[in-house]
Design a protein around this motif. Structure first.
Motif, PDB file in Angstrom:
ATOM      1  N   ALA A  78       0.868  -1.230  -0.004  1.00  0.00           N
ATOM      2  CA  ALA A  78       0.024   0.064  -0.152  1.00  0.00           C
ATOM      3  C   ALA A  78       0.857   1.234   0.264  1.00  0.00           C
ATOM      4  O   ALA A  78       1.773   1.315   0.868  1.00  0.00           O
ATOM      5  CB  ALA A  78      -0.963   0.055   1.098  1.00  0.00           C
ATOM      6  N   GLU A 118      -5.286   4.476   2.700  1.00  0.00           N
ATOM      7  CA  GLU A 118      -6.476   4.330   2.054  1.00  0.00           C
ATOM      8  C   GLU A 118      -6.511   3.122   1.213  1.00  0.00           C
ATOM      9  O   GLU A 118      -7.403   2.456   0.962  1.00  0.00           O
ATOM     10  CB  GLU A 118      -7.047   5.505   1.523  1.00  0.00           C
ATOM     11  CG  GLU A 118      -7.475   6.732   2.329  1.00  0.00           C
ATOM     12  CD  GLU A 118      -6.388   7.334   3.052  1.00  0.00           C
ATOM     13  OE1 GLU A 118      -6.378   8.216   3.875  1.00  0.00           O
ATOM     14  OE2 GLU A 118      -5.186   7.271   2.570  1.00  0.00           O
ATOM     15  N   ASP A 119      -5.156   2.725   0.836  1.00  0.00           N
ATOM     16  CA  ASP A 119      -5.320   1.478  -0.256  1.00  0.00           C
ATOM     17  C   ASP A 119      -5.668   0.435   0.346  1.00  0.00           C
ATOM     18  O   ASP A 119      -6.095  -0.742  -0.287  1.00  0.00           O
ATOM     19  CB  ASP A 119      -3.676   1.539  -1.066  1.00  0.00           C
ATOM     20  CG  ASP A 119      -3.349   2.675  -1.678  1.00  0.00           C
ATOM     21  OD1 ASP A 119      -4.107   3.186  -2.248  1.00  0.00           O
ATOM     22  OD2 ASP A 119      -2.185   3.158  -1.458  1.00  0.00           O
ATOM     23  N   ASN A 120      -5.314   0.208   1.547  1.00  0.00           N
ATOM     24  CA  ASN A 120      -5.761  -1.067   2.350  1.00  0.00           C
ATOM     25  C   ASN A 120      -7.176  -1.342   2.576  1.00  0.00           C
ATOM     26  O   ASN A 120      -7.627  -2.376   2.555  1.00  0.00           O
ATOM     27  CB  ASN A 120      -5.047  -0.970   3.743  1.00  0.00           C
ATOM     28  CG  ASN A 120      -3.784  -1.221   4.034  1.00  0.00           C
ATOM     29  OD1 ASN A 120      -3.107  -1.745   3.158  1.00  0.00           O
ATOM     30  ND2 ASN A 120      -3.148  -0.261   4.723  1.00  0.00           N
ATOM     31  N   THR A 121      -8.006  -0.403   2.418  1.00  0.00           N
ATOM     32  CA  THR A 121      -9.352  -0.179   2.306  1.00  0.00           C
ATOM     33  C   THR A 121      -9.992  -0.701   1.203  1.00  0.00           C
ATOM     34  O   THR A 121     -11.174  -1.056   0.813  1.00  0.00           O
ATOM     35  CB  THR A 121     -10.065   0.984   2.857  1.00  0.00           C
ATOM     36  OG1 THR A 121      -9.898   2.147   1.794  1.00  0.00           O
ATOM     37  CG2 THR A 121      -9.504   1.430   4.335  1.00  0.00           C
ATOM     38  N   LEU A 122      -9.201  -0.651   0.094  1.00  0.00           N
ATOM     39  CA  LEU A 122      -9.643  -0.995  -1.272  1.00  0.00           C
ATOM     40  C   LEU A 122      -9.308  -2.530  -1.692  1.00  0.00           C
ATOM     41  O   LEU A 122      -9.232  -2.877  -2.963  1.00  0.00           O
ATOM     42  CB  LEU A 122      -9.010  -0.285  -2.320  1.00  0.00           C
ATOM     43  CG  LEU A 122      -9.234   1.443  -2.209  1.00  0.00           C
ATOM     44  CD1 LEU A 122      -8.473   2.185  -3.127  1.00  0.00           C
ATOM     45  CD2 LEU A 122     -10.587   1.724  -2.353  1.00  0.00           C
ATOM     46  N   TRP A 123      -9.062  -3.226  -0.761  1.00  0.00           N
ATOM     47  CA  TRP A 123      -8.543  -4.739  -1.016  1.00  0.00           C
ATOM     48  C   TRP A 123      -9.821  -5.539  -1.766  1.00  0.00           C
ATOM     49  O   TRP A 123      -9.515  -6.351  -2.554  1.00  0.00           O
ATOM     50  CB  TRP A 123      -8.206  -5.389   0.401  1.00  0.00           C
ATOM     51  CG  TRP A 123      -9.587  -5.711   1.146  1.00  0.00           C
ATOM     52  CD1 TRP A 123      -9.887  -4.958   2.045  1.00  0.00           C
ATOM     53  CD2 TRP A 123     -10.329  -6.855   1.238  1.00  0.00           C
ATOM     54  NE1 TRP A 123     -11.070  -5.586   2.897  1.00  0.00           N
ATOM     55  CE2 TRP A 123     -11.413  -6.652   2.162  1.00  0.00           C
ATOM     56  CE3 TRP A 123     -10.423  -8.070   0.554  1.00  0.00           C
ATOM     57  CZ2 TRP A 123     -12.258  -7.791   2.490  1.00  0.00           C
ATOM     58  CZ3 TRP A 123     -11.211  -8.981   0.736  1.00  0.00           C
ATOM     59  CH2 TRP A 123     -12.074  -8.979   1.701  1.00  0.00           C
ATOM     60  N   ARG A 163     -11.597  -4.149  -4.067  1.00  0.00           N
ATOM     61  CA  ARG A 163     -11.465  -3.634  -5.298  1.00  0.00           C
ATOM     62  C   ARG A 163     -10.264  -4.547  -6.165  1.00  0.00           C
ATOM     63  O   ARG A 163     -10.553  -4.996  -7.203  1.00  0.00           O
ATOM     64  CB  ARG A 163     -11.237  -2.305  -5.363  1.00  0.00           C
ATOM     65  CG  ARG A 163     -11.039  -1.999  -6.963  1.00  0.00           C
ATOM     66  CD  ARG A 163     -10.936  -0.193  -7.046  1.00  0.00           C
ATOM     67  NE  ARG A 163     -12.057   0.446  -6.362  1.00  0.00           N
ATOM     68  CZ  ARG A 163     -12.003   1.985  -6.182  1.00  0.00           C
ATOM     69  NH1 ARG A 163     -10.943   2.600  -6.800  1.00  0.00           N
ATOM     70  NH2 ARG A 163     -12.902   2.456  -5.807  1.00  0.00           N
ATOM     71  N   HIS A 164      -9.533  -4.799  -5.157  1.00  0.00           N
ATOM     72  CA  HIS A 164      -8.060  -5.501  -6.065  1.00  0.00           C
ATOM     73  C   HIS A 164      -8.464  -7.002  -5.997  1.00  0.00           C
ATOM     74  O   HIS A 164      -8.064  -7.730  -6.816  1.00  0.00           O
ATOM     75  CB  HIS A 164      -6.932  -5.464  -5.179  1.00  0.00           C
ATOM     76  CG  HIS A 164      -6.225  -4.100  -5.010  1.00  0.00           C
ATOM     77  ND1 HIS A 164      -5.319  -4.275  -6.097  1.00  0.00           N
ATOM     78  CD2 HIS A 164      -6.457  -2.933  -4.316  1.00  0.00           C
ATOM     79  CE1 HIS A 164      -4.782  -2.862  -5.823  1.00  0.00           C
ATOM     80  NE2 HIS A 164      -5.249  -2.230  -4.884  1.00  0.00           N
ATOM     81  N   THR A 213     -10.174  -7.086  -9.095  1.00  0.00           N
ATOM     82  CA  THR A 213      -9.431  -7.072 -10.319  1.00  0.00           C
ATOM     83  C   THR A 213      -8.551  -8.521 -10.644  1.00  0.00           C
ATOM     84  O   THR A 213      -8.134  -8.840 -11.479  1.00  0.00           O
ATOM     85  CB  THR A 213      -8.104  -5.757  -9.931  1.00  0.00           C
ATOM     86  OG1 THR A 213      -8.907  -4.824  -9.939  1.00  0.00           O
ATOM     87  CG2 THR A 213      -7.283  -5.917 -11.037  1.00  0.00           C
ATOM     88  N   LYS A 272      -5.649  -6.464   3.163  1.00  0.00           N
ATOM     89  CA  LYS A 272      -6.726  -6.870   3.858  1.00  0.00           C
ATOM     90  C   LYS A 272      -6.318  -6.642   5.512  1.00  0.00           C
ATOM     91  O   LYS A 272      -7.044  -5.969   6.257  1.00  0.00           O
ATOM     92  CB  LYS A 272      -7.703  -8.035   3.765  1.00  0.00           C
ATOM     93  CG  LYS A 272      -8.878  -8.319   4.643  1.00  0.00           C
ATOM     94  CD  LYS A 272      -9.525  -9.632   4.247  1.00  0.00           C
ATOM     95  CE  LYS A 272     -10.625  -9.999   5.262  1.00  0.00           C
ATOM     96  NZ  LYS A 272     -10.240  -9.850   6.771  1.00  0.00           N
ATOM     97  N   ASN A 302      -5.644  -3.161   7.180  1.00  0.00           N
ATOM     98  CA  ASN A 302      -6.528  -2.407   7.779  1.00  0.00           C
ATOM     99  C   ASN A 302      -6.377  -1.996   9.403  1.00  0.00           C
ATOM    100  O   ASN A 302      -6.171  -2.931   9.953  1.00  0.00           O
ATOM    101  CB  ASN A 302      -8.031  -2.796   7.623  1.00  0.00           C
ATOM    102  CG  ASN A 302      -8.434  -2.376   6.087  1.00  0.00           C
ATOM    103  OD1 ASN A 302      -8.379  -1.276   5.648  1.00  0.00           O
ATOM    104  ND2 ASN A 302      -8.999  -3.629   5.481  1.00  0.00           N
TER     105      ASN A 302
END
Length: 702
Positions: free
Chosen positions: A102, A106-111, A113-114, A117, A163, A166
């Motif tokens: 990350a 904030e990138d951790n909260t988008l797991w 979305r990943h 992907t 994940k 967070n």
């Protein structure tokens, strides 16, 4: 014109023929760059480094995704048959290096979305292999499948690490940290790092907002005084290393790597990459290899060798890391020999020293800002673009690390002493941990009218008033002050002002980063009234168009420095003279009542006058700067305790902040002394038992 069209046509033809090859090499280069520089930001706050890392982090994913999508729709000629073999490598690239998962919290909260992907890209890679490789040689298909499995696992590992990164996913062990372990260890950096691992649950509890309290048996065996007297200033090293471990937990794959399934992923990934390399060697050595493009073969070797080297580095880092040492240390004597091997190697590379804080703090001075040259190119351009506030924050902030008479270590001593004083007073039930300066004012018998209100108004306004009052007092005082005391008061004053203006989210309450602008405008207006354009300390100087001066202005921070102190003295004298008539008419504001920022300068003069009165009453028996410095230390402790944990966590990816170190140090004091009521780990949603010796997390460790 025609020449330009022909050149553009050549570039288009080049891209059509070699575009995939170029993109694959760019994707691999970005992975190498992130591996080398991904962990540097742990100790550096360089804007240039952050820009390049941010760019590489975003480009690494987008390049791999675009290339994989391009492979799935393009028809490959027989000459470029190997191109489809590169699809699994792109999956591995999407998995990223172990030292950066990350870029921001904030990138951790988008797991999730990943995860979506992952599903799309895995299907895309499988389709490419099925369409272009399945009908070719069996060995190439086996090599592709082997690499596909390795890439799938690496990408899945990254998503699982996001994940786990967070703050809401942080859990602490039911086996509570024992402070006595610190007393049984040495004070070398490597041993302190092992101690940081043993006390890491205190750090995790602080970030997860879980109240950590030791067992009664621990309270009876260990007190803060014994730990502090043994470790002394090494407590700061312990805390800094714990924050470095928390950085690993939030921004890298460390939360996954050092589990049994993380070990399996690394083993399978390395085995799959090595198998792919051997199979490809056999393919190229056979007659079948003669039909491939030589360029594609070279690129395939680069990808294979690069992937194998990166996997070997990843496995070595995992096995030889201090996380592994910590796990083996907890396993007992049966694991002494591998622990001895790893620690012997670690002492040669000194990993502990790289986990320490860089040791510089931000500086921002209101009077320094007011004496800026408004005719500078950068200032004028920022005003035209409406970016003046941003420019002032970035350009007129500086840093402090040390001078001949003061260092960061001296500031650490002040904070440590303040915590010890508060802890002793707390045991006598004579203080409040949330005091913002009242403790030192009462202890030095200075808690009278103006001193009382100055530490009970809105916190950001209190910082502004004390900052201005400190500047005025230093310029008006006739007493002889020790250099280290003067510098310490000024540095802490500038640091709290830096947090208020540049990083307001690091302070409690509403983030009012512009609270100082009214004071700045008042000072500049008063200067124009008193001086006009003649000898005005804030008057604009002639603009310099020399290229060297322009470049220096754009790329050099004009933070508080001795060169403008004469102007600051002149400015302070003007503010003092302008406000003298109101000293007997202004009343002290009500605590937490109406905002005083429109009259902050007036109240700052009143406070400075009170401090000068204290100076005359004490007759050099004590230095009022000790009082001022004590207030600033208390304000720092208060801000550290009440700053949101997410703000602290975000700063770990920007080189860290001194206030975060102070915050965690205060949590250690609280834990060691058992200051709060109750026994056990308490949280809003979870009440954990203290009877089990090993947590679920510990059972998953390698």
């Amino acid at each position: 014109m025609e020449a330009g069209v022909k050149e553009a046509g050549r570039l288009v033809d080049l891209w059509n023929k070699w575009g995939i090859q170029i993109l694959v090499l760019i994707s691999f280069t970005l992975q190498v760059f992130l591996l080398i520089f991904g962990g540097v930001r742990r100790r550096s706050s360089s804007n240039a480094l952050k820009f390049f890392l941010w760019s590489a982090y975003l480009l690494a994913d987008s390049t791999a995704i675009y290339t994989l999508g391009h492979l799935s729709v393009d028809d490959q000629s027989n000459e470029h048959e190997l191109v489809a073999f590169w699809a699994p490598f792109l999956l591995m690239h999407l998995g990223g290096p172990d030292n950066i998962t990350a870029y921001a919290l904030e990138d951790n909260t988008l797991w999730l979305r990943h995860l979506q992907t992952l599903a799309v890209q895995v299907l895309g890679a499988a389709y490419v292999i099925y369409r272009y490789v399945a009908g070719t040689a069996t060995l190439l298909l086996l090599a592709s499948i082997s690499m596909f499995v390795a890439g799938f696992l690496k990408y899945g590992e990254r998503i699982w690490a996001l994940k786990c990164g967070n703050i809401g996913s942080i859990t602490v062990s039911k086996f509570k940290p024992d402070p006595c372990q610190l007393l049984s260890m040495g004070t070398s950096e490597e041993e302190i790092l092992l101690g940081a691992h043993s006390q890491f649950d205190i750090c995790k509890g602080a970030f997860a907002d879980i109240i950590m309290l030791p067992n009664p048996s621990l309270l009876s065996r260990s007190k803060p005084r014994s730990v502090v007297s043994y470790m002394g200033e090494d407590l700061f090293k312990l805390v800094e290393m714990e924050l470095s471990l928390m950085y690993d937990f939030l921004y890298t794959k460390k939360a996954v790597i050092h589990t049994w399934y993380g070990f399996c992923i690394h083993f399978i990934s390395l085995l799959g990459t090595a198998t792919t390399f051997l199979l490809f060697q056999i393919i190229i050595g056979s007659n079948r290899g003669d039909g491939y493009s030589r360029v594609d073969v070279v690129i395939s070797y680069m990808l294979l060798v690069g992937a194998l080297v990166l996997e070997i580095i990843s496995v070595c880092r995992a096995l030889l890391s201090t996380w592994t040492c910590s796990v083996l240390h907890r396993r007992g004597k049966a694991w002494e020999w591998p622990l001895h091997v790893i620690t012997s190697f670690s002492r040669r590379v000194h990993p502990a020293s790289r986990r320490l804080w860089s040791g510089s703090i931000g500086q921002y001075n209101l009077f320094h800002l007011c004496t800026r040259n408004r005719n500078e190119i950068g200032t004028r351009l920022a005003m035209k673009l409406g970016l003046q506030e941003w420019w002032n924050k970035k350009h007129f902030s500086g840093t402090f690390s040390r001078t001949s008479s003061l260092s960061i270590q001296d500031l650490k001593k002040l904070v440590l002493q303040a915590l010890q004083d508060k802890d002793r007073a707390l045991q006598d039930k004579d203080t409040d941990l949330d005091s913002r300066g009242s403790f030192i004012l009462k202890s030095m018998e200075a808690y009278d009218d103006f001193a009382r209100w100055s530490v009970n108004i809105h916190f950001d306004e209190s910082i502004l008033v004390w900052h201005t009052a400190t500047e005025l007092y230093l310029r008006k005082s006739k007493a002889k002050h020790a250099n280290d005391l003067t510098e310490a008061a000024e540095v802490l004053s500038n640091y709290m002002m830096f947090l208020l203006v540049v990083k307001p989210d690091m302070l409690p309450g509403a983030a009012r980063c512009n609270v100082h602008l009214a004071s700045c405008e008042q000072i500049e207006g008063q200067c124009h009234m008193c001086f006009g354009d003649k000898e005005n300390p804030v008057a604009a100087s002639p603009v310099s168009w020399q290229p060297y001066c322009i470049l220096k202005e754009f790329f050099h921070h004009d933070g508080p420095n001795p060169s403008r102190i004469p102007l600051r003295e002149k400015l302070a004298e003007m503010v003092w003279s302008f406000s003298q008539f109101a000293l007997g008419t202004v009343k002290a504001p009500q605590p937490h009542g109406e905002s005083i920022r429109d009259n902050a300068n007036m109240y700052a003069v009143l406070l400075a006058d009170e401090l000068l009165g204290i100076e005359s009453r004490w007759h050099e028996q004590r230095d009022p700067l000790e009082l001022i410095l004590g207030v600033w230390v208390e304000m720092l402790l208060y801000a550290a305790r009440h700053c949101s944990q997410e703000s602290h966590a975000r700063q770990l990816s920007n080189g860290g902040e001194f206030i975060t170190i102070v915050s965690l140090l205060a949590h250690h004091f609280k834990y060691y002394s058992g200051a709060s009521r109750g026994i056990g780990n308490l949280s809003k949603n979870n009440m954990m038992s203290e009877n089990k010796p090993i947590s679920e997390n510990d059972e998953n460790l390698v």
